[in-house]
Design an enzyme around this catalytic site. Structure first.
Site, PDB file in Angstrom:
ATOM      1  N   CYS A  79       0.817  -1.217   0.000  1.00  0.00           N
ATOM      2  CA  CYS A  79       0.000   0.000   0.000  1.00  0.00           C
ATOM      3  C   CYS A  79       0.855   1.273   0.000  1.00  0.00           C
ATOM      4  CB  CYS A  79      -0.993  -0.075   1.154  1.00  0.00           C
ATOM      5  SG  CYS A  79      -2.453   0.913   0.829  1.00  0.00           S
ATOM      6  N   ARG A 106      -2.684   7.889  -5.574  1.00  0.00           N
ATOM      7  CA  ARG A 106      -2.969   7.652  -4.154  1.00  0.00           C
ATOM      8  C   ARG A 106      -4.475   7.621  -3.904  1.00  0.00           C
ATOM      9  NH1 ARG A 106      -1.247  11.741  -0.242  1.00  0.00           N
ATOM     10  NH2 ARG A 106      -1.664  10.052   1.226  1.00  0.00           N
ATOM     11  N   ILE A 137      -7.158  -0.663   1.915  1.00  0.00           N
ATOM     12  CA  ILE A 137      -7.449   0.497   2.773  1.00  0.00           C
ATOM     13  C   ILE A 137      -6.916   1.761   2.105  1.00  0.00           C
ATOM     14  CG2 ILE A 137      -7.098   1.560   5.050  1.00  0.00           C
ATOM     15  CD1 ILE A 137      -6.380  -1.255   6.108  1.00  0.00           C
ATOM     16  N   HIS A 173      -3.188  -5.227   1.721  1.00  0.00           N
ATOM     17  CA  HIS A 173      -2.516  -5.561   2.982  1.00  0.00           C
ATOM     18  C   HIS A 173      -2.620  -7.055   3.281  1.00  0.00           C
ATOM     19  CE1 HIS A 173      -1.681  -1.545   4.628  1.00  0.00           C
ATOM     20  NE2 HIS A 173      -2.732  -1.166   3.933  1.00  0.00           N
ATOM     21  N   GLU A 175      -0.866  -8.773   5.217  1.00  0.00           N
ATOM     22  CA  GLU A 175      -0.562  -9.043   6.641  1.00  0.00           C
ATOM     23  C   GLU A 175      -1.823  -8.957   7.503  1.00  0.00           C
ATOM     24  OE1 GLU A 175      -0.031  -6.263   5.084  1.00  0.00           O
ATOM     25  OE2 GLU A 175      -0.396  -4.552   6.415  1.00  0.00           O
TER      26      GLU A 175
HETATM   27  N1  GLN Z   1      -3.644   6.240   1.407  1.00  0.00           N
HETATM   28  C1  GLN Z   1      -2.354   5.971   1.964  1.00  0.00           C
HETATM   29  C2  GLN Z   1      -1.302   6.772   1.258  1.00  0.00           C
HETATM   30  O1  GLN Z   1      -1.537   7.279   0.205  1.00  0.00           O
HETATM   31  C3  GLN Z   1      -2.008   4.505   1.876  1.00  0.00           C
HETATM   32  C4  GLN Z   1      -2.930   3.714   2.760  1.00  0.00           C
HETATM   33  C5  GLN Z   1      -2.341   2.449   3.267  1.00  0.00           C
HETATM   34  O2  GLN Z   1      -1.142   2.259   3.313  1.00  0.00           O
HETATM   35  N2  GLN Z   1      -3.224   1.586   3.689  1.00  0.00           N
HETATM   36  O3  GLN Z   1      -0.227   6.877   1.748  1.00  0.00           O
END
Ligand code: GLN
Length: 204
Positions: A79, A106, A137, A173, A175
């Site tokens: 992420c 992002r 997320i 994610h 994990e």
């Molecule tokens: N939205 C976050 C970012 O742009 C990333 C979110 C995440 O790592 N779950 O840094």
């Protein structure tokens, strides 16, 4: 030789990477400054907030050590970690490492409230697709990618897991869902999914 995987502990969700590595019998340690690279065999860049991660990488002068380490060791980014590993992103505040020749947007999967589990398809060797349910997320989307990028995971036809040489980037994610295949890819030489065994042509 004892394998030790470093987990970048500047900000974000590093704890569960340590837990997952422990569960699969691998030693892990915190990476916070340059000296921590001396005895590790792989690095995880966790999720979190890429703007903050970027600032902290700069503050602790970790950009060059990470790039040098990535020359000959596996690096896994999840992420925000994938955003940091990318070549280009849509937010000027994020200073990227360029380990993966991808352009990312992002938060393209939506706001925190839109966070959810989704089905993804992993296709590393053509004949063996793996379906996984995993967590997104405020995840980034991969908008463009270069010719040396292997797409090893898709969600609704869009790339969400990419591999290039020693670098593996995930929009999600694993994990959080106890999915260990990506962490194992870094060091498990017996696995057909071991980073170094995967040839460009094997990836879907
Ligand atoms: N939205 C976050 C970012 O742009 C990333 C979110 C995440 O790592 N779950 O840094």
């Amino acid at each position: 030789m004892v394998i030790i995987i470093g987990v970048l502990e500047l900000q974000g969700g590093y704890g569960l990477h340590h837990s997952l590595l422990k569960k699969i019998g691998i030693c892990s340690k915190a990476v916070k400054d340059e000296s921590d690279f001396s005895d590790i065999n792989g690095l995880v860049i966790p999720g979190g907030e890429s703007t903050t991660l970027s600032l902290l990488i700069e503050k602790y002068k970790l950009k060059d050590p990470i790039l040098e380490f990535a020359e000959s060791n596996p690096v896994l980014g999840t992420c925000a970690g994938l955003i940091i590993m990318s070549k280009k992103n849509n937010d000027d505040r994020v200073n990227v490492l360029g380990l993966l020749d991808i352009e990312v947007k992002r938060n393209a999967f939506g706001r925190q409230i839109m966070s959810k589990k989704e089905k993804i398809t992993i296709s590393i060797k053509k004949e063996k697709n793996i379906e996984l349910i995993t967590t997104f997320i405020r995840a980034p989307k991969i908008k463009n990618y270069g010719s040396d990028i292997n797409i090893i995971g898709n969600h609704n036809g869009e790339p969400v897991a990419v591999l290039s040489r020693n670098s593996l980037g995930l929009c999600f994610h694993p994990e959080l869902d106890d999915i260990d295949i990506f962490h194992k890819m870094m060091f498990d030489k017996t696995s057909q999914y071991y980073f170094k065994k995967i040839k460009q042509k094997d990836a879907a």
